[in-house]
Design a protein around this motif. Structure first.
Motif, PDB file in Angstrom:
ATOM      1  N   GLU A 104       0.833  -1.206   0.000  1.00 20.04           N
ATOM      2  CA  GLU A 104       0.000   0.000   0.000  1.00 20.04           C
ATOM      3  C   GLU A 104       0.867   1.256   0.000  1.00 20.04           C
ATOM      4  OE1 GLU A 104      -3.560   0.504   0.741  1.00 20.04           O
ATOM      5  OE2 GLU A 104      -4.220  -1.579   0.962  1.00 20.04           O
ATOM      6  N   ILE A 105       1.944   1.228   0.780  1.00 20.57           N
ATOM      7  CA  ILE A 105       2.827   2.399   0.844  1.00 20.57           C
ATOM      8  C   ILE A 105       3.550   2.585  -0.484  1.00 20.57           C
ATOM      9  CG2 ILE A 105       4.741   3.482   2.069  1.00 20.57           C
ATOM     10  CD1 ILE A 105       4.070   1.591   4.441  1.00 20.57           C
ATOM     11  N   ALA A 106       4.155   1.507  -0.976  1.00 22.27           N
ATOM     12  CA  ALA A 106       4.947   1.601  -2.204  1.00 22.27           C
ATOM     13  C   ALA A 106       4.101   2.016  -3.401  1.00 22.27           C
ATOM     14  CB  ALA A 106       5.633   0.263  -2.480  1.00 22.27           C
ATOM     15  N   LEU A 107       2.841   1.559  -3.431  1.00 22.04           N
ATOM     16  CA  LEU A 107       1.954   1.848  -4.559  1.00 22.04           C
ATOM     17  C   LEU A 107       1.052   3.054  -4.304  1.00 22.04           C
ATOM     18  CD1 LEU A 107       0.958  -1.847  -5.311  1.00 22.04           C
ATOM     19  CD2 LEU A 107       2.341  -0.388  -6.790  1.00 22.04           C
ATOM     20  N   ASN A 108       1.200   3.660  -3.118  1.00 20.00           N
ATOM     21  CA  ASN A 108       0.389   4.821  -2.729  1.00 20.00           C
ATOM     22  C   ASN A 108      -1.106   4.510  -2.808  1.00 20.00           C
ATOM     23  OD1 ASN A 108       0.085   7.446  -1.751  1.00 20.00           O
ATOM     24  ND2 ASN A 108      -0.109   8.312  -3.811  1.00 20.00           N
ATOM     25  N   LEU A 109      -1.477   3.375  -2.225  1.00 22.64           N
ATOM     26  CA  LEU A 109      -2.879   2.989  -2.158  1.00 22.64           C
ATOM     27  C   LEU A 109      -3.527   3.606  -0.920  1.00 22.64           C
ATOM     28  CD1 LEU A 109      -2.524  -0.768  -3.224  1.00 22.64           C
ATOM     29  CD2 LEU A 109      -2.985   1.233  -4.663  1.00 22.64           C
ATOM     30  N   THR A 110      -4.767   3.227  -0.644  1.00 27.91           N
ATOM     31  CA  THR A 110      -5.568   3.905   0.378  1.00 27.91           C
ATOM     32  C   THR A 110      -4.884   3.976   1.735  1.00 27.91           C
ATOM     33  OG1 THR A 110      -7.583   3.175  -0.737  1.00 27.91           O
ATOM     34  CG2 THR A 110      -7.796   3.908   1.547  1.00 27.91           C
ATOM     35  N   ARG A 111      -4.347   2.848   2.197  1.00 30.55           N
ATOM     36  CA  ARG A 111      -3.806   2.816   3.556  1.00 30.55           C
ATOM     37  C   ARG A 111      -2.399   3.393   3.660  1.00 30.55           C
ATOM     38  NH1 ARG A 111      -5.481  -3.279   5.256  1.00 30.55           N
ATOM     39  NH2 ARG A 111      -4.277  -3.668   3.358  1.00 30.55           N
ATOM     40  N   ALA A 112      -1.857   3.880   2.562  1.00 29.38           N
ATOM     41  CA  ALA A 112      -0.561   4.561   2.634  1.00 29.38           C
ATOM     42  C   ALA A 112      -0.644   5.778   3.543  1.00 29.38           C
ATOM     43  CB  ALA A 112      -0.110   4.972   1.235  1.00 29.38           C
ATOM     44  N   SER A 113      -1.845   6.359   3.660  1.00 30.93           N
ATOM     45  CA  SER A 113      -2.009   7.557   4.497  1.00 30.93           C
ATOM     46  C   SER A 113      -1.731   7.271   5.967  1.00 30.93           C
ATOM     47  CB  SER A 113      -3.424   8.119   4.337  1.00 30.93           C
ATOM     48  OG  SER A 113      -4.399   7.182   4.785  1.00 30.93           O
ATOM     49  N   TRP A 114      -1.871   6.009   6.377  1.00 26.65           N
ATOM     50  CA  TRP A 114      -1.576   5.671   7.770  1.00 26.65           C
ATOM     51  C   TRP A 114      -0.120   5.964   8.118  1.00 26.65           C
ATOM     52  CZ3 TRP A 114      -4.046   0.261   9.146  1.00 26.65           C
ATOM     53  CH2 TRP A 114      -5.408   0.270   8.789  1.00 26.65           C
ATOM     54  N   PHE A 115       0.744   5.941   7.108  1.00 25.32           N
ATOM     55  CA  PHE A 115       2.183   6.053   7.332  1.00 25.32           C
ATOM     56  C   PHE A 115       2.727   7.415   6.909  1.00 25.32           C
ATOM     57  CE2 PHE A 115       0.861   1.721   6.629  1.00 25.32           C
ATOM     58  CZ  PHE A 115       1.435   1.042   7.695  1.00 25.32           C
TER      59      PHE A 115
END
Length: 515
Positions: A104-115
């Motif tokens: 999710e972080i690497a692909l900037n998906l929805t839950r990337a915002s958590w980090f």
């Protein structure tokens, strides 16, 4: 049963003596897509920041690795250039899927915002043993579904236990290596984490844990203090709490959450009971329970009082509460539409979600009195903490399941921690009652307590000063300073926490976590 007091001494040995490390096998992420992301279309090649690996570890850490005493951990990492350190992430469960978060972080998906704010760090996401890509157990529920009514007499209790034992036996018979079912508890998980840390070449590991991920994190901090960096524990679940206290505290939290639903209705002009003022939702709940009765009827579409209680306690208010949905469901029921409280349609989903949790939870859970009398006492004491009469409780269901699980903890000691951590709680979190954070804080006296005034299970995705405080700590190492604001109070080590505020006194809305 397994003694945690012996466990702590044994784990100390692992932390002080070196052990032979197996090498990480780096694998092609495109061939190891986490289950939640399977079926999605990804650009090729995958981002260079995404890495996927495997590491062999002992099934039973008291024996040498090799042959049938070997299992394979699966993990992923987000690895930026010029990393500032290693942050281990765990969202809880136990048993929740973890590996997809690095994706999710690497692909900037929805839950990337958590980090957000942590992009300069290696983010490690290990599926815990016995789950997903880390030697998942093989179990079968068959046709078993949980009732919306927990056992109330000894015959029902015995029948319930028989169903649990039958499920457990499928795990034992179908899972490999043989014996794995009794080795997927937290005592093994923290050793797994330390093996991965060492194999990656890091001397220090930071940790971002949510819910049961705080329990894992606390035991790691206690066991391997020399490798502890910055630990942020969000929605704290501590060790050392008795069965009675755990369930009583969650009953109190559940009742607070139901009152918050009433407060939400007071401030929501679209709530169908808004015009009836304070207490309307509480009265609608009571009316729905009374109309349904113990057996249901044709006029209630055979929805029973326990079905109503179930939907309040384990559907609408669990996790991130759906106040609007609950308020609509109760109103519709009082108008003769019971479709939003029909447990028969939800039973398979609920059973499939909660029963597997026992596989790890029960290994960590000590039953103070594993008899029908002990169970009955839990029900009695719980009812005294539940004046609104919701009755159906997450921890109570897990307790009942664990009474029949073949492997449980022999003791439940506290976990003293010297590290300076940040513990985060929300006043009206039902899953992990805020009182548990106070207990956890007492076991970590050098830590800061961040008390968010609002709802939801966790603060990781609630924008505002509480989230900023613990993310900044993870990013910089600076402990948050004391403050007292509308939506957060931060307590420095050694200070005294204020009483939990009245649920009506804290504003509702996005800033309170009501999304």
């Amino acid at each position: 049963m397994r003694s945690h007091s012996v466990l702590f001494a044994a784990l100390g040995i692992f932390s002080r003596f070196s052990y032979a490390l197996n090498a990480i096998r780096w694998v092609d992420c495109a061939e190891h897509v986490p289950v939640p992301l399977q079926g999605m279309n990804f650009t090729s090649p995958l981002p260079s920041t995404l890495h996927c690996g495997q590491l062999d570890v002992p099934m039973d850490y008291s024996k040498p690795i090799g042959g049938s005493n070997t299992i394979t951990l699966g993990f992923t990492m987000y690895r930026p250039n010029n990393s500032q350190g290693l942050i281990n992430f765990n969202p809880g469960g136990p048993g929740q899927e973890v590996a997809s978060y690095s994706w999710e972080i690497a692909l900037n998906l929805t839950r990337a915002s958590w980090f957000a704010g942590l992009e300069g760090y290696d983010i490690l996401a290990i599926d815990t043993r016995g789950w997903w890509s880390s030697n998942a157990l093989n179990c079968s529920l068959g046709n078993w579904t949980l009732s919306s009514s927990l056992p109330s007499d000894e015959a029902g209790f015995n029948a319930f236990q028989a169903s649990v034992r039958a499920y457990a036996q499928t795990c034992i018979s179908l899972s490999t290596p043989p014996g794995i079912v009794q080795y997927i508890g937290t005592r093994e998980v923290v050793q797994d984490w330390d093996r991965v840390r060492a194999a990656l070449g890091y001397d220090t590991m930071h940790h971002f844990g949510i819910s049961y991920g705080t329990y894992y994190g606390a035991l790691y901090a206690h066991t391997f203090p020399e490798h502890v960096g910055r630990f942020a524990l969000d929605a704290v679940y501590p060790a050392g709490v008795s069965n009675v206290d755990l369930i009583s505290l969650q009953y109190a939290a559940l009742d607070r959450s139901l009152v918050r639903s009433d407060a939400y209705c007071l401030n929501d002009t679209t709530c169908p009971l808004h015009s009836q003022g304070k207490g309307a939702i509480l009265e609608a709940f009571k009316t729905a329970v009374d109309l349904a009765g113990p057996s249901g009827s044709e006029s209630t579409s055979n929805v029973t009082a326990d079905d109503v209680r179930f939907f309040v306690g384990l559907r609408y208010l669990v996790g991130d509460p759906d106040f609007a949905g609950l308020n609509d469901a109760l109103y519709e029921a009082t108008q003769g539409n019971w479709s939003l409280l029909d447990y028969s349609k939800f039973a398979p989903v609920f059973t499939g979600a909660i029963v597997p949790i026992t596989q790890t939870y029960c290994l960590d859970y000590h039953i103070d009195n594993n008899t029908f009398e002990g169970y009955s006492n839990i029900l009695k004491v719980g009812a005294e903490s539940d004046p609104l009469g919701v009755k159906f409780l997450f921890f109570l269901v897990l307790h009942a399941l664990c009474t029949a699980w073949p492997y449980t903890a022999a003791s439940n000691p506290t976990v003293p921690i010297n590290a300076s951590m940040v513990l985060v709680t929300a006043d009206f979190d039902y899953n992990t009652p805020t009182e548990l954070a106070t207990i956890g804080w007492s076991q970590a006296p050098n830590s800061v307590l961040v008390d968010r005034h609002g709802d939801d299970h966790g603060t990781y995705n609630v924008p505002g000063p509480a989230r900023t405080a613990f993310i900044d700590f993870l990013a910089t190492g600076n402990l948050p300073a004391a403050t007292n604001q509308t939506f957060v109070t931060i307590y420095e080590p050694g200070s005294q926490r204020d009483p939990i505020p009245d649920p009506y006194s804290v504003p509702v809305g996005v800033e309170a976590g009501d999304m």
